[in-house]
Enzyme design. Sequence first.
Site, mmCIF file in Angstrom:
data_model
loop_
_atom_site.group_PDB
_atom_site.id
_atom_site.type_symbol
_atom_site.label_atom_id
_atom_site.label_comp_id
_atom_site.label_asym_id
_atom_site.label_seq_id
_atom_site.Cartn_x
_atom_site.Cartn_y
_atom_site.Cartn_z
ATOM 1 N N GLY A 10 0.644 -1.288 0.580
ATOM 2 C CA GLY A 10 0.043 -0.189 -0.275
ATOM 3 C C GLY A 10 0.659 1.159 0.162
ATOM 4 O O GLY A 10 2.194 1.552 0.373
ATOM 5 N N GLN A 11 0.085 2.650 -0.032
ATOM 6 C CA GLN A 11 0.617 3.201 -0.230
ATOM 7 C C GLN A 11 1.876 4.217 1.060
ATOM 8 O O GLN A 11 2.617 4.120 1.188
ATOM 9 C CB GLN A 11 -0.011 4.731 -0.908
ATOM 10 C CG GLN A 11 -0.969 4.885 -2.387
ATOM 11 C CD GLN A 11 -1.760 5.685 -2.133
ATOM 12 O OE1 GLN A 11 -1.581 6.951 -2.795
ATOM 13 N NE2 GLN A 11 -2.657 5.661 -1.849
ATOM 14 N N VAL A 12 1.075 4.223 2.304
ATOM 15 C CA VAL A 12 1.465 4.255 3.329
ATOM 16 C C VAL A 12 2.239 3.250 3.610
ATOM 17 O O VAL A 12 3.712 3.566 4.060
ATOM 18 C CB VAL A 12 0.942 4.557 4.678
ATOM 19 C CG1 VAL A 12 1.470 4.809 5.338
ATOM 20 C CG2 VAL A 12 -0.415 5.631 3.775
ATOM 21 N N LEU A 36 -5.667 -10.591 6.532
ATOM 22 C CA LEU A 36 -6.561 -9.462 7.441
ATOM 23 C C LEU A 36 -7.985 -9.779 7.426
ATOM 24 O O LEU A 36 -9.057 -9.954 8.785
ATOM 25 C CB LEU A 36 -6.170 -7.674 7.324
ATOM 26 C CG LEU A 36 -4.709 -7.891 7.144
ATOM 27 C CD1 LEU A 36 -4.606 -6.034 7.043
ATOM 28 C CD2 LEU A 36 -4.304 -7.666 9.227
ATOM 29 N N TYR A 98 -4.780 4.327 10.961
ATOM 30 C CA TYR A 98 -4.815 5.070 10.111
ATOM 31 C C TYR A 98 -5.517 4.715 10.253
ATOM 32 O O TYR A 98 -6.848 3.913 9.813
ATOM 33 C CB TYR A 98 -3.551 4.911 9.277
ATOM 34 C CG TYR A 98 -2.568 5.441 9.269
ATOM 35 C CD1 TYR A 98 -1.760 6.364 9.981
ATOM 36 C CD2 TYR A 98 -1.522 4.263 9.045
ATOM 37 C CE1 TYR A 98 -1.198 6.275 9.577
ATOM 38 C CE2 TYR A 98 -0.311 4.092 9.362
ATOM 39 C CZ TYR A 98 0.037 5.463 9.904
ATOM 40 O OH TYR A 98 2.190 4.917 10.056
ATOM 41 N N ASP A 101 -11.125 10.820 7.036
ATOM 42 C CA ASP A 101 -12.029 12.115 7.219
ATOM 43 C C ASP A 101 -13.268 11.762 7.644
ATOM 44 O O ASP A 101 -14.164 12.409 7.574
ATOM 45 C CB ASP A 101 -11.129 13.723 5.830
ATOM 46 C CG ASP A 101 -11.545 12.456 4.461
ATOM 47 O OD1 ASP A 101 -10.431 12.378 4.778
ATOM 48 O OD2 ASP A 101 -12.119 12.976 4.392
ATOM 49 N N TYR A 124 -17.980 2.860 4.088
ATOM 50 C CA TYR A 124 -15.917 3.138 3.923
ATOM 51 C C TYR A 124 -15.786 3.674 5.062
ATOM 52 O O TYR A 124 -15.728 3.669 6.127
ATOM 53 C CB TYR A 124 -15.819 3.829 2.657
ATOM 54 C CG TYR A 124 -14.359 4.500 3.380
ATOM 55 C CD1 TYR A 124 -13.282 2.995 3.047
ATOM 56 C CD2 TYR A 124 -13.589 5.447 3.526
ATOM 57 C CE1 TYR A 124 -11.765 3.438 3.544
ATOM 58 C CE2 TYR A 124 -12.084 5.892 3.656
ATOM 59 C CZ TYR A 124 -11.256 4.747 3.890
ATOM 60 O OH TYR A 124 -10.241 4.965 3.786
ATOM 61 N N LYS A 128 -14.523 1.935 9.366
ATOM 62 C CA LYS A 128 -13.212 2.944 9.379
ATOM 63 C C LYS A 128 -13.975 3.055 11.096
ATOM 64 O O LYS A 128 -12.692 3.007 11.929
ATOM 65 C CB LYS A 128 -12.424 3.939 8.676
ATOM 66 C CG LYS A 128 -12.373 3.842 7.359
ATOM 67 C CD LYS A 128 -11.072 2.781 7.107
ATOM 68 C CE LYS A 128 -9.498 3.344 7.783
ATOM 69 N NZ LYS A 128 -8.797 2.975 8.351
#
Length: 288
Positions: A10-12, A36, A98, A101, A124, A128
């Site tokens: 993933g990006q992060v 996961l 993480y 918003d 989504y 989260k």
Amino acid sequence: MRILVTGHSGQVARELRLSLAGLGEVIGLGRDRLDLADSAQIRQRVRELRPTLIVNAAAHTAVDQAESEPEAAYALNATAPGVLAEEAAALGAPLIHYSTDYVFDGEKPTPYGEDDTPNPLGVYGASKLAGERAIQAVGGAHLILRTSWVYSKHGRNFLLTMQRLLQERPHLRVVVDQVGAPTWAGDIAAATAALVAGWQAGNARWGLYHFSAGGETSWYGFACAIAADLRERGLPCAELEAIPASAYPTPARRPSNSRLAGDKLRRDWNLALPDWRDGLRACLDAPR
């Protein structure tokens, strides 16, 4: 120190492996080594590896797709973080996680603080938020870091999509009435490393923090900044047109205000992420 990072590609997660490398042994687990959606496998892997710190950078981030597959979204975004929190607490290891918003509805006229009441608009954001609450319910040492509009030079994100479309099309329409702070994954990873270093130095303040870039813009403003870079490099670039979100309907509703106040992070950790413009320039200048 042994640091377990989930979400290997993933990006992060990609940026975390670089930023955390000097702080300890970093073990990145992707889907091929850690499913996961399988709680039993999560527990088995964590107990085998016995990490000193767990950083959960994995998530179901396909916002529109989540509307049609809520079970998959909740498995990755809600159930898995709770299991990771339980295993981390059993080891006495902190968990860094993480969030987003999208836990807010965007109706507030000013930036959101950590104490504002969440009200997600779609699956989504709801999944989260459920993940945040699952971690908090465990009660172990944790950091929940809400960020926004994440991009990088890898994966699927607004930056790469805009770079491609701006060069392929003569004209491009982009939403102007959704406002937030584009946040480079490299800045997220560097700031996370600063938090880890602070914890190692005995200065940890656990809890929920807003963790996005400074400043604000719209998706249209972000696209204009990307277009300006293309033009500076002499590359073909479409003309941009600002449109309201109502002219670009999507399966999932997006918050019109995604601004996250960073006051608590500065106060407790003496830390702030760079302005989004500086982050974009650093990302564009970074090697692939």
